[in-house]
Write an enzyme that holds these catalytic residues in place. Structure first.
Site, PDB file in Angstrom:
ATOM      1  N   LYS A 167      13.882  13.349  84.723  1.00  0.00           N
ATOM      2  CA  LYS A 167      13.631  11.658  84.719  1.00  0.00           C
ATOM      3  C   LYS A 167      12.912  10.973  83.508  1.00  0.00           C
ATOM      4  O   LYS A 167      13.143  10.040  83.679  1.00  0.00           O
ATOM      5  CB  LYS A 167      13.875  11.606  85.843  1.00  0.00           C
ATOM      6  CG  LYS A 167      14.683  12.953  87.040  1.00  0.00           C
ATOM      7  CD  LYS A 167      15.832  12.552  87.053  1.00  0.00           C
ATOM      8  CE  LYS A 167      16.437  13.785  87.739  1.00  0.00           C
ATOM      9  NZ  LYS A 167      17.820  14.258  86.996  1.00  0.00           N
ATOM     10  N   LYS A 208       7.397  10.133  91.638  1.00  0.00           N
ATOM     11  CA  LYS A 208       8.710  10.782  91.667  1.00  0.00           C
ATOM     12  C   LYS A 208       8.356  11.784  90.896  1.00  0.00           C
ATOM     13  O   LYS A 208       6.862  12.069  90.263  1.00  0.00           O
ATOM     14  CB  LYS A 208       9.885   9.886  90.936  1.00  0.00           C
ATOM     15  CG  LYS A 208      10.355   8.932  92.239  1.00  0.00           C
ATOM     16  CD  LYS A 208      11.370   8.295  91.243  1.00  0.00           C
ATOM     17  CE  LYS A 208      11.954   7.415  92.363  1.00  0.00           C
ATOM     18  NZ  LYS A 208      12.828   6.959  91.609  1.00  0.00           N
ATOM     19  N   GLY A 231      17.698  13.004  92.373  1.00  0.00           N
ATOM     20  CA  GLY A 231      18.416  12.760  93.822  1.00  0.00           C
ATOM     21  C   GLY A 231      17.469  13.168  94.938  1.00  0.00           C
ATOM     22  O   GLY A 231      17.939  13.868  96.406  1.00  0.00           O
ATOM     23  N   HIS A 273      22.811   2.063  96.287  1.00  0.00           N
ATOM     24  CA  HIS A 273      23.498   2.834  95.557  1.00  0.00           C
ATOM     25  C   HIS A 273      24.667   2.776  94.831  1.00  0.00           C
ATOM     26  O   HIS A 273      25.854   3.092  95.552  1.00  0.00           O
ATOM     27  CB  HIS A 273      22.993   4.332  96.186  1.00  0.00           C
ATOM     28  CG  HIS A 273      22.748   5.692  95.415  1.00  0.00           C
ATOM     29  ND1 HIS A 273      22.418   6.399  94.845  1.00  0.00           N
ATOM     30  CD2 HIS A 273      23.951   5.974  94.817  1.00  0.00           C
ATOM     31  CE1 HIS A 273      22.565   7.709  93.932  1.00  0.00           C
ATOM     32  NE2 HIS A 273      23.946   6.918  94.011  1.00  0.00           N
ATOM     33  N   LYS A 333      24.044  11.422 100.995  1.00  0.00           N
ATOM     34  CA  LYS A 333      24.824  11.098 101.085  1.00  0.00           C
ATOM     35  C   LYS A 333      25.880  11.329 102.210  1.00  0.00           C
ATOM     36  O   LYS A 333      26.417  12.563 102.050  1.00  0.00           O
ATOM     37  CB  LYS A 333      25.893  10.496  99.910  1.00  0.00           C
ATOM     38  CG  LYS A 333      24.593  10.147  98.410  1.00  0.00           C
ATOM     39  CD  LYS A 333      25.729  10.404  97.586  1.00  0.00           C
ATOM     40  CE  LYS A 333      24.936   9.992  96.622  1.00  0.00           C
ATOM     41  NZ  LYS A 333      25.162  10.550  94.760  1.00  0.00           N
ATOM     42  N   ASN A 372      23.131  12.286  86.575  1.00  0.00           N
ATOM     43  CA  ASN A 372      24.050  13.619  86.536  1.00  0.00           C
ATOM     44  C   ASN A 372      25.451  14.275  86.312  1.00  0.00           C
ATOM     45  O   ASN A 372      26.325  13.685  85.944  1.00  0.00           O
ATOM     46  CB  ASN A 372      24.630  13.543  88.578  1.00  0.00           C
ATOM     47  CG  ASN A 372      23.764  13.187  89.649  1.00  0.00           C
ATOM     48  OD1 ASN A 372      21.794  13.064  89.682  1.00  0.00           O
ATOM     49  ND2 ASN A 372      23.808  12.175  90.162  1.00  0.00           N
ATOM     50  N   ARG A 375      27.391  16.589  85.495  1.00  0.00           N
ATOM     51  CA  ARG A 375      28.180  17.806  86.932  1.00  0.00           C
ATOM     52  C   ARG A 375      28.951  16.830  87.143  1.00  0.00           C
ATOM     53  O   ARG A 375      29.034  15.705  87.283  1.00  0.00           O
ATOM     54  CB  ARG A 375      27.564  18.697  87.502  1.00  0.00           C
ATOM     55  CG  ARG A 375      26.777  17.331  88.709  1.00  0.00           C
ATOM     56  CD  ARG A 375      26.190  17.483  89.909  1.00  0.00           C
ATOM     57  NE  ARG A 375      26.136  16.774  91.258  1.00  0.00           N
ATOM     58  CZ  ARG A 375      25.015  15.921  91.401  1.00  0.00           C
ATOM     59  NH1 ARG A 375      24.093  16.558  91.268  1.00  0.00           N
ATOM     60  NH2 ARG A 375      25.193  15.277  92.226  1.00  0.00           N
ATOM     61  N   VAL A 395      30.449  15.350  94.143  1.00  0.00           N
ATOM     62  CA  VAL A 395      31.241  15.485  95.739  1.00  0.00           C
ATOM     63  C   VAL A 395      31.614  14.755  95.607  1.00  0.00           C
ATOM     64  O   VAL A 395      32.922  14.933  95.485  1.00  0.00           O
ATOM     65  CB  VAL A 395      29.362  15.613  96.849  1.00  0.00           C
ATOM     66  CG1 VAL A 395      30.722  15.824  97.802  1.00  0.00           C
ATOM     67  CG2 VAL A 395      29.149  17.101  96.665  1.00  0.00           C
ATOM     68  N   ARG A 453      32.277  12.686 104.639  1.00  0.00           N
ATOM     69  CA  ARG A 453      31.860  13.506 103.767  1.00  0.00           C
ATOM     70  C   ARG A 453      31.585  14.447 105.360  1.00  0.00           C
ATOM     71  O   ARG A 453      30.728  14.011 106.904  1.00  0.00           O
ATOM     72  CB  ARG A 453      30.254  14.195 103.759  1.00  0.00           C
ATOM     73  CG  ARG A 453      30.671  13.669 102.276  1.00  0.00           C
ATOM     74  CD  ARG A 453      29.450  14.246 101.153  1.00  0.00           C
ATOM     75  NE  ARG A 453      29.440  13.594 100.151  1.00  0.00           N
ATOM     76  CZ  ARG A 453      28.050  13.956  99.316  1.00  0.00           C
ATOM     77  NH1 ARG A 453      27.203  14.837  99.637  1.00  0.00           N
ATOM     78  NH2 ARG A 453      28.099  13.244  98.098  1.00  0.00           N
TER      79      ARG A 453
END
Lengths: 457, 158
Positions: free
Chosen positions: A117, A157, A163, A207, A236, A290, A292, A295, A338
């Site tokens: 980060k 952090k 995340g 966000h 989330k 991110n 990837r 979701v 979700r």
């Protein structure tokens, strides 16, 4: 070069999702499943399943060497890592690169660049993309000096975190030394990297993240943004696109910053650049990238009509970007809920077990991504996501109405679920008005708790 | 320089008698890793498909093909399956051409090495974990075995 057989190094709904696109592309799918997932829906849908180890992720889904050996053993051309597990660790991407298996994702060095980060912050700053005021600290004195400059409350952090993992909130300066020490030792244990940094704590932010696709040669397009402000402890629960009640200039600035950030990395594959947005100041800060599939990618698919997994595969095949920015048209509105096997009344305690009965909704504009069928087991070893219900409509009101009905029609018996909470979120007047910040859900839960205790009293 | 079956068994015994859980040995391109916790589970392994890695033409399995039908007769309670403790390539012998660690009829002790499972060039010795006589060796040499797949069957000593 065409990919003919993909090893899926994941489980649950995302494994089902990846198999679906493989089918559509006439690519064979081999599921790498733990012992606990041998009889899961993705294991039944895949062309072949290989058992890679015991249920515990450290002995199965997190074993990069086992996964690459399995891929070579079944003659798979590529590995799709899904999200979580090894998707954002360099180990799997690196091993794939060394053994001629295509990794459906970014390069190992890109994963390392965005996973650190501090490096990501520095990269953003170099591009004049705003980051939350703060910076790296290597000594308690340095930390005190920086903390005085940025002010409290602030967050400590972990450089290797992200995340929501590995952060500590500090409300007064005298709490700082203890928080630093704790954060560093936790980060060292969890991420093997004890470096920490400070950031101003932005209390009332939204966000908002931008979906991008890159060809690995510096060409990058965006597929719009997603608002994921309905969160509890950085988890989330509801995501939507477009972001409601956002000035068009700010929306455009987010897209532009995300594309520029990914271009500078010559990013390959699908990725998401996350921002913290302060609407009243019309300010935004880059949080992290991110590396990837996310979701919540289906809301983007709903409004753009793009199959993001198919694009990931095309990029991995070396086709680069098949779409240009003007090809990306966004139509209507999409919202996702979700559905987790957890009990909101018991502090969101996970509820593993066997699903005795299940009904998922259907109807115009409704999509359900799930691996949960009657008799499905929810093992205690993995995350509690059971399904994602996505509603699409010509406008937000239509999408929201469809989603409310769909969530009401969903039924899960045998394990606890958060369906009732999702219904109350969607029915909330502030949520319906649109543009809530990340404090919305905690406030709603607090109101519900107070109302609940009032009923008993 | 590679190790003979006897030497591997001997090293295994050394680890067994030591206070260590893991042993990692590397010599001239030969790697041996032994793990005490890697001992095979005691309960019967789930039915595993013993199919070799698919040839490009042998593909599509019917839906529900997660576990291949087990065509064996009812299991003999005196015979115990020794399952693969991890996914990898199974080797019956310490090196090509060498005699296998065990064959049908071999007597095994709990700590007898019955084969090697290779995972990305890392050799993992697999022990019998049961005392008795080998009745069957379903796993083929040089073939991918899944976690839990039966490597050998042993008639337990009484």
């Amino acid at each position: 070069v065409a990919i003919r057989r993909v090893l899926i190094a994941n489980r649950g709904e995302i494994a089902v999702r990846i198999i679906r696109t493989c089918r559509a592309l006439q690519i064979e799918s081999v599921l790498a499943a733990s012992e606990a997932d041998r009889d899961s829906l993705p294991a039944r849908l895949a062309d072949r399943t290989v058992c890679i180890g015991p249920a515990r992720p450290s002995e199965s889904y997190l074993r990069a060497d086992t996964l690459v050996h399995a891929a070579l053993g079944v003659h798979a051309d590529a590995i799709h890592p899904g999200y979580g597990f090894l998707s954002e660790r360099t180990a799997l991407a690196q091993l794939c690169e060394e053994h001629g298996v295509r990794f459906i994702g970014p390069t190992a060095s890109q994963i390392a660049a965005v996973g650190d980060k501090l490096r990501a912050r520095a990269a953003a700053e170099a591009l004049d993309i705003p980051v939350v005021p703060g910076g790296p600290v290597s000594s308690p004195d340095e930390a005190q000096a920086l903390a005085r400059r940025i002010g409290t409350p602030l967050l400590v952090k972990a450089a290797g975190g992200g995340g929501g993992r590995g952060m500590k909130r500090v409300d007064t300066l005298d709490e700082l030394p203890a928080a630093l020490e704790l954060a560093a030792s936790e980060a060292g244990a969890a991420f093997g990297d004890a470096r920490v940094y400070l950031e101003r704590f932005v209390a009332l932010g939204r966000h908002i993240e931008v979906q991008i696709l890159g060809d690995g040669e510096g060409r990058v397009i965006h597929l719009g943004e997603r608002d994921c402000s309905v969160q509890r402890r950085y988890q989330k629960l509801v995501e939507e696109t477009p972001a409601p009640a956002l000035p068009e200039s700010l929306r455009g600035a987010l897209h532009e910053a995300a594309v520029r950030f990914a271009q500078a990395l010559a990013y390959r594959g699908a990725g998401t650049v996350e921002f913290l947005v302060e609407p009243q100041r019309e300010a935004f800060y880059l949080l992290e990238m991110n590396a990837r599939i996310q979701v919540e990618h289906p809301v983007t698919e709903a409004v753009t009509g793009v199959d993001l997994v198919a694009e990931q595969i095309a990029i991995a095949e070396g086709d680069g970007l098949r779409l240009r920015q003007p090809d990306i048209a966004r139509r209507g509105w999409a919202i996702e809920c979700r559905v987790n096997a957890e009990d909101p009344a018991q502090d969101f305690r996970p509820s593993p077990g066997v699903v005795r009965e299940v009904t998922w909704p259907s109807g115009p504009g409704i999509r359900v991504d799930t691996h949960i069928v009657e008799g499905a087991r929810i093992p205690p070893f993995y995350d509690s996501l059971m399904a994602k219900i996505i509603a699409h409509g010509m406008d937000r009101q239509t999408a929201l109405g469809r989603l409310e009905h769909a969530v009401c029609a969903a039924r899960v018996v045998g394990v606890a679920s958060n369906l009732a909470l999702q219904s109350s979120i969607l029915a909330d007047l502030q949520f319906q008005a649109g543009g809530v910040d990340t404090g919305f859900l905690p406030r709603l839960l607090e109101r519900t708790r107070l109302a609940g205790s009032g009923d008993r009293g | 320089v590679t190790l003979t079956a006897k030497e591997v068994a001997e090293i295994t015994r050394l680890l067994e008698d030591s206070t260590f859980d893991e042993l990692y040995l590397e010599m001239d391109g030969f790697k041996l890793s032994l793990r005490r916790s890697g001992s095979v589970p005691t309960e019967a392994a789930p039915a595993a498909s013993a199919t070799p890695p698919p040839a490009p033409e042998a593909q599509r399995r019917p839906v529900g093909g997660a576990t291949a039908a087990d065509t064996r007769l009812a299991p003999d309670p005196g015979v115990q399956d020794v399952p693969a403790p991890l996914l990898g390539t199974f080797y019956r012998a310490p090196k090509p051409g060498a005699p296998p660690f065990v064959e049908v009829g071999s007597a095994v002790e709990e700590d007898t090495v019955i084969g090697i499972i290779e995972v990305m060039k890392l050799m993992n010795a697999v022990r019998a974990s049961v005392r008795g006589t080998v009745t069957e060796v379903p796993a083929q040499d040089g073939v991918l075995v899944e976690y839990g797949e039966t490597l050998i069957r042993v008639r337990k000593a009484t």
